[in-house]
Write a protein that holds these residues in place. Structure first.
Motif, short mmCIF file in Angstrom:
data_model
loop_
_atom_site.label_atom_id
_atom_site.label_comp_id
_atom_site.label_asym_id
_atom_site.label_seq_id
_atom_site.Cartn_x
_atom_site.Cartn_y
_atom_site.Cartn_z
N ALA A 106 0.82 -1.21 0.00
CA ALA A 106 0.00 0.00 0.00
C ALA A 106 0.86 1.26 0.00
O ALA A 106 2.00 1.26 0.48
N ASP A 107 0.30 2.34 -0.54
CA ASP A 107 0.98 3.63 -0.45
C ASP A 107 0.26 4.57 0.53
O ASP A 107 0.79 5.61 0.90
N GLN A 108 -0.95 4.18 0.95
CA GLN A 108 -1.67 4.96 1.96
C GLN A 108 -2.57 4.06 2.79
O GLN A 108 -3.16 3.11 2.27
N MET A 109 -2.64 4.37 4.08
CA MET A 109 -3.57 3.68 4.97
C MET A 109 -4.38 4.71 5.73
O MET A 109 -3.83 5.67 6.27
N GLN A 110 -5.70 4.52 5.73
CA GLN A 110 -6.59 5.31 6.55
C GLN A 110 -7.09 4.38 7.67
O GLN A 110 -7.77 3.40 7.39
N ASN A 111 -6.70 4.67 8.89
CA ASN A 111 -6.91 3.74 10.00
C ASN A 111 -7.73 4.40 11.10
O ASN A 111 -7.40 5.49 11.56
N PHE A 112 -8.81 3.73 11.51
CA PHE A 112 -9.60 4.21 12.62
C PHE A 112 -9.52 3.20 13.75
O PHE A 112 -9.75 2.01 13.55
N GLU A 113 -9.21 3.67 14.97
CA GLU A 113 -9.08 2.81 16.13
C GLU A 113 -9.90 3.36 17.29
O GLU A 113 -9.86 4.56 17.57
N THR A 114 -10.62 2.46 17.94
CA THR A 114 -11.47 2.87 19.07
C THR A 114 -10.85 2.57 20.43
O THR A 114 -11.20 3.20 21.42
N ILE A 115 -9.93 1.59 20.48
CA ILE A 115 -9.44 1.11 21.77
C ILE A 115 -7.92 1.21 21.92
O ILE A 115 -7.41 1.56 22.98
N VAL A 116 -7.18 0.91 20.87
CA VAL A 116 -5.71 0.84 20.98
C VAL A 116 -5.05 1.74 19.96
O VAL A 116 -5.64 2.13 18.94
N VAL A 117 -3.78 2.05 20.22
CA VAL A 117 -2.97 2.83 19.30
C VAL A 117 -2.78 2.04 18.01
O VAL A 117 -2.56 0.81 18.06
N PRO A 118 -2.85 2.66 16.85
CA PRO A 118 -2.60 1.95 15.60
C PRO A 118 -1.27 1.19 15.65
O PRO A 118 -0.27 1.71 16.17
N GLY A 119 -1.27 -0.03 15.13
CA GLY A 119 -0.09 -0.88 15.23
C GLY A 119 1.18 -0.25 14.69
O GLY A 119 2.27 -0.45 15.22
N LEU A 120 1.06 0.54 13.62
CA LEU A 120 2.24 1.14 13.00
C LEU A 120 2.82 2.28 13.83
O LEU A 120 3.90 2.78 13.51
N LEU A 121 2.13 2.67 14.90
CA LEU A 121 2.61 3.76 15.75
C LEU A 121 2.88 3.32 17.19
O LEU A 121 3.20 4.14 18.04
N GLN A 122 2.77 2.03 17.46
CA GLN A 122 2.98 1.55 18.81
C GLN A 122 4.47 1.49 19.16
O GLN A 122 5.30 1.11 18.32
N VAL A 180 1.63 3.33 33.60
CA VAL A 180 1.77 4.78 33.41
C VAL A 180 2.99 5.13 32.57
O VAL A 180 2.91 5.94 31.64
N GLU A 181 4.15 4.55 32.87
CA GLU A 181 5.37 4.91 32.15
C GLU A 181 5.30 4.50 30.68
O GLU A 181 5.69 5.26 29.79
N VAL A 182 4.82 3.29 30.44
CA VAL A 182 4.69 2.82 29.05
C VAL A 182 3.74 3.72 28.28
O VAL A 182 4.01 4.11 27.14
N MET A 183 2.64 4.10 28.93
CA MET A 183 1.66 4.94 28.25
C MET A 183 2.21 6.34 28.01
O MET A 183 1.94 6.95 26.97
N ARG A 184 2.96 6.87 28.96
CA ARG A 184 3.54 8.19 28.78
C ARG A 184 4.49 8.19 27.58
O ARG A 184 4.46 9.10 26.74
N ASP A 185 5.33 7.16 27.49
CA ASP A 185 6.25 7.07 26.36
C ASP A 185 5.48 6.88 25.04
O ASP A 185 5.89 7.40 24.00
N GLN A 186 4.37 6.15 25.11
CA GLN A 186 3.57 5.94 23.90
C GLN A 186 2.96 7.26 23.41
O GLN A 186 2.94 7.54 22.21
N LEU A 187 2.46 8.05 24.33
CA LEU A 187 1.88 9.34 23.94
C LEU A 187 2.95 10.27 23.37
O LEU A 187 2.70 11.00 22.41
N THR A 188 4.15 10.21 23.94
CA THR A 188 5.26 11.00 23.39
C THR A 188 5.59 10.53 21.97
O THR A 188 5.83 11.34 21.07
N ALA A 189 5.56 9.22 21.77
CA ALA A 189 5.83 8.67 20.44
C ALA A 189 4.77 9.12 19.43
O ALA A 189 5.08 9.37 18.27
N LEU A 190 3.52 9.22 19.87
CA LEU A 190 2.46 9.71 18.98
C LEU A 190 2.73 11.16 18.58
O LEU A 190 2.54 11.54 17.41
N LEU A 191 3.17 11.97 19.52
CA LEU A 191 3.49 13.36 19.21
C LEU A 191 4.65 13.45 18.22
O LEU A 191 4.63 14.27 17.30
#
Length: 279
Positions: A106-122, A180-191
């Motif tokens: 694929a050259d583009q993915m449109q991804n909607f997630e309700t519960i977890v962070v998209p796999g490509l950004l975890q 908490v720590e894993v989630m904090r790092d995950q949110l930083t990774a999203l940014l």
């Protein structure tokens, strides 16, 4: 196309179309190549490949006389027998292998997630916490393999080979997966991801209330010069949809984006949630 899975998927779609046009029942076509009807359906879904002689027999049964089309399909059958990078992980479920192969093309993915962070950004830690939560109590080796594969898939983003447009429910940002720590790092990774040219992140805030498709995550995969595919993961099996279903899901996704905060506003709420956890 460098993904043999995608080639098999396209070949299977062509064979299904040709069989339908020729009005040949599934059972009859399966008898022609001496396989079960379920195996033929797996071929038509792109889950398994088909050898040249069997393909030739099907094309004869379907009345395909166009020499150029026949050669194109035979070439696709040969290409579909190649091995992708994920083949070295021998015990990956077939459905997951197929998804990785399509994603790789694929050259583009449109991804909607309700519960977890998209796999490509975890992050690795988040992905490991997710994998450890499997109800079937996976072994440490199984967990590390899945995490390794997920990190390998993320090269599509890092190398700029895939554009990702991700919409997430705000619940994704609050669920304390890994602590908490894993989630904090995950949110930083999203940014950090949101700063990349090929990543667009939007969050649907709680205050939005009800919105389209709020109970179902899905991904729309788009390909260069080929029709797109919708992927929906389910507990009892994975669903791939094409044609008008892609159009409908695209309409839903655009509606989700209109319900979501803008990318810049989404970055603000991600940062606020992360910083609130630190205080």
């Amino acid at each position: 196309m460098d993904s043999p899975t995608f080639v098999r998927f396209q070949l299977g779609a062509q064979l299904r179309r040709l069989r339908d046009e020729a009005k040949v029942p599934t059972e009859r076509a399966a008898d022609v190549i001496e396989v079960s009807a379920s195996t033929l359906r797996r071929i038509e879904s792109g889950r398994v490949g088909i050898k040249g002689p069997a393909l030739t027999a099907l094309l004869h049964e379907y009345g395909v006389t166009d020499a150029e089309l026949r050669e194109t399909l035979l070439s696709m059958a040969r290409a579909g027998k190649q091995r992708g990078w994920w083949a070295k992980f021998g015990d990956l479920p077939q459905a997951y292998r197929q998804y990785i192969g399509l994603e790789s093309a694929a050259d583009q993915m449109q991804n909607f997630e309700t519960i977890v962070v998209p796999g490509l950004l975890q992050t690795e830690a988040y992905a490991r916490a997710m994998t450890c939560s499997d109800a079937f109590k996976p072994t440490p080796e199984w967990i590390e393999q899945r995490v390794t594969v997920r990190m390998e898939r993320q090269k599509l983003i890092r190398q700029g080979r895939l554009r990702l447009i991700a919409v997430m429910d705000e619940a994704v940002l609050h669920r304390q997966i890994g602590g908490v720590e894993v989630m904090r790092d995950q949110l930083t990774a999203l940014l950090d991801a949101a700063d990349q040219w090929n990543v667009t992140l939007q969050v649907i805030p709680f205050r939005e209330g009800a919105y389209a498709s709020m109970l179902s995550s899905f991904a729309i995969l788009s390909f260069p010069d080929h029709a797109g595919v919708v992927y929906i993961e389910g507990l009892t099996g994975d669903l791939y949809a094409e044609g008008s279903d892609v159009e409908r899901c695209t309409t839903v996704f655009n509606d989700l984006r209109s319900s979501a905060l803008s990318p810049s506003e989404s970055a603000v709420i991600i940062r606020q949630i992360r910083d609130a956890e630190q205080s």
